[in-house]
Design a protein around this motif. Structure first.
Motif, PDB file in Angstrom:
ATOM      1  N   ASN A 178     -65.951  -9.292  13.283  1.00  0.00           N
ATOM      2  CA  ASN A 178     -66.015  -8.478  12.232  1.00  0.00           C
ATOM      3  C   ASN A 178     -65.618  -6.875  12.353  1.00  0.00           C
ATOM      4  O   ASN A 178     -66.483  -5.881  11.766  1.00  0.00           O
ATOM      5  CB  ASN A 178     -67.620  -8.554  11.535  1.00  0.00           C
ATOM      6  N   ILE A 179     -64.483  -6.855  12.856  1.00  0.00           N
ATOM      7  CA  ILE A 179     -64.133  -5.554  13.088  1.00  0.00           C
ATOM      8  C   ILE A 179     -62.755  -5.260  12.535  1.00  0.00           C
ATOM      9  O   ILE A 179     -61.920  -6.432  12.514  1.00  0.00           O
ATOM     10  CB  ILE A 179     -63.781  -5.152  14.644  1.00  0.00           C
ATOM     11  N   PRO A 180     -62.226  -4.270  11.566  1.00  0.00           N
ATOM     12  CA  PRO A 180     -60.882  -4.311  11.278  1.00  0.00           C
ATOM     13  C   PRO A 180     -59.900  -4.597  12.396  1.00  0.00           C
ATOM     14  O   PRO A 180     -59.809  -4.353  13.469  1.00  0.00           O
ATOM     15  CB  PRO A 180     -60.684  -2.640  10.758  1.00  0.00           C
ATOM     16  N   ARG A 181     -58.731  -5.186  11.846  1.00  0.00           N
ATOM     17  CA  ARG A 181     -57.446  -5.636  12.805  1.00  0.00           C
ATOM     18  C   ARG A 181     -56.837  -4.446  13.300  1.00  0.00           C
ATOM     19  O   ARG A 181     -56.425  -4.437  14.572  1.00  0.00           O
ATOM     20  CB  ARG A 181     -56.488  -6.358  11.814  1.00  0.00           C
ATOM     21  N   SER A 182     -57.029  -3.169  12.506  1.00  0.00           N
ATOM     22  CA  SER A 182     -56.497  -2.108  13.018  1.00  0.00           C
ATOM     23  C   SER A 182     -56.943  -1.459  14.161  1.00  0.00           C
ATOM     24  O   SER A 182     -56.548  -1.049  15.346  1.00  0.00           O
ATOM     25  CB  SER A 182     -56.261  -0.953  12.063  1.00  0.00           C
ATOM     26  N   THR A 183     -58.434  -1.736  14.285  1.00  0.00           N
ATOM     27  CA  THR A 183     -59.249  -1.267  15.381  1.00  0.00           C
ATOM     28  C   THR A 183     -59.169  -2.132  16.394  1.00  0.00           C
ATOM     29  O   THR A 183     -59.166  -1.604  17.777  1.00  0.00           O
ATOM     30  CB  THR A 183     -60.679  -1.388  14.834  1.00  0.00           C
ATOM     31  N   VAL A 184     -59.008  -3.380  16.284  1.00  0.00           N
ATOM     32  CA  VAL A 184     -58.799  -4.261  17.413  1.00  0.00           C
ATOM     33  C   VAL A 184     -57.517  -3.987  18.047  1.00  0.00           C
ATOM     34  O   VAL A 184     -57.352  -3.895  19.316  1.00  0.00           O
ATOM     35  CB  VAL A 184     -58.615  -5.733  16.781  1.00  0.00           C
ATOM     36  N   SER A 185     -56.539  -3.865  17.151  1.00  0.00           N
ATOM     37  CA  SER A 185     -54.990  -3.563  17.906  1.00  0.00           C
ATOM     38  C   SER A 185     -55.040  -2.376  18.384  1.00  0.00           C
ATOM     39  O   SER A 185     -54.462  -2.101  19.783  1.00  0.00           O
ATOM     40  CB  SER A 185     -54.283  -3.331  16.816  1.00  0.00           C
ATOM     41  N   GLY A 186     -55.782  -1.353  18.175  1.00  0.00           N
ATOM     42  CA  GLY A 186     -56.043   0.053  18.906  1.00  0.00           C
ATOM     43  C   GLY A 186     -56.578  -0.044  20.114  1.00  0.00           C
ATOM     44  O   GLY A 186     -56.392   0.662  21.289  1.00  0.00           O
ATOM     45  N   ILE A 187     -57.732  -1.035  20.181  1.00  0.00           N
ATOM     46  CA  ILE A 187     -58.398  -1.211  21.635  1.00  0.00           C
ATOM     47  C   ILE A 187     -57.568  -1.953  22.327  1.00  0.00           C
ATOM     48  O   ILE A 187     -57.467  -1.456  23.657  1.00  0.00           O
ATOM     49  CB  ILE A 187     -59.845  -2.156  21.167  1.00  0.00           C
ATOM     50  N   ILE A 188     -56.729  -2.876  22.071  1.00  0.00           N
ATOM     51  CA  ILE A 188     -55.980  -3.623  22.895  1.00  0.00           C
ATOM     52  C   ILE A 188     -54.937  -2.850  23.533  1.00  0.00           C
ATOM     53  O   ILE A 188     -54.517  -2.662  24.523  1.00  0.00           O
ATOM     54  CB  ILE A 188     -55.424  -4.905  22.383  1.00  0.00           C
ATOM     55  N   THR A 189     -54.376  -1.898  22.497  1.00  0.00           N
ATOM     56  CA  THR A 189     -53.290  -1.090  22.911  1.00  0.00           C
ATOM     57  C   THR A 189     -53.661  -0.159  24.013  1.00  0.00           C
ATOM     58  O   THR A 189     -52.920   0.124  25.040  1.00  0.00           O
ATOM     59  CB  THR A 189     -52.743  -0.208  21.770  1.00  0.00           C
TER      60      THR A 189
END
Length: 45
Positions: free
Chosen positions: A33-44
């Motif tokens: 339940n976290i925004p996709r942009s946040t998930v992408s930023g963490i992975i990056t």
């Protein structure tokens, strides 16, 4: 509008764990339940 605070390590850990288990960004976002942009930023990072 300013940026919000970064997620704590307790919330970043599961994102990295899911990523290492080959979950997609969309799946991680839905599961945690976290925004996709946040998930992408963490992975990056």
């Amino acid at each position: 509008m300013g940026r919000s605070q970064e997620l704590s390590e307790l919330k970043r850990g599961p994102v990295i764990g899911c990523h290492l288990c080959n979950k997609s960004i969309r799946d991680i976002s839905w599961l945690l339940n976290i925004p996709r942009s946040t998930v992408s930023g963490i992975i990056t990072k």
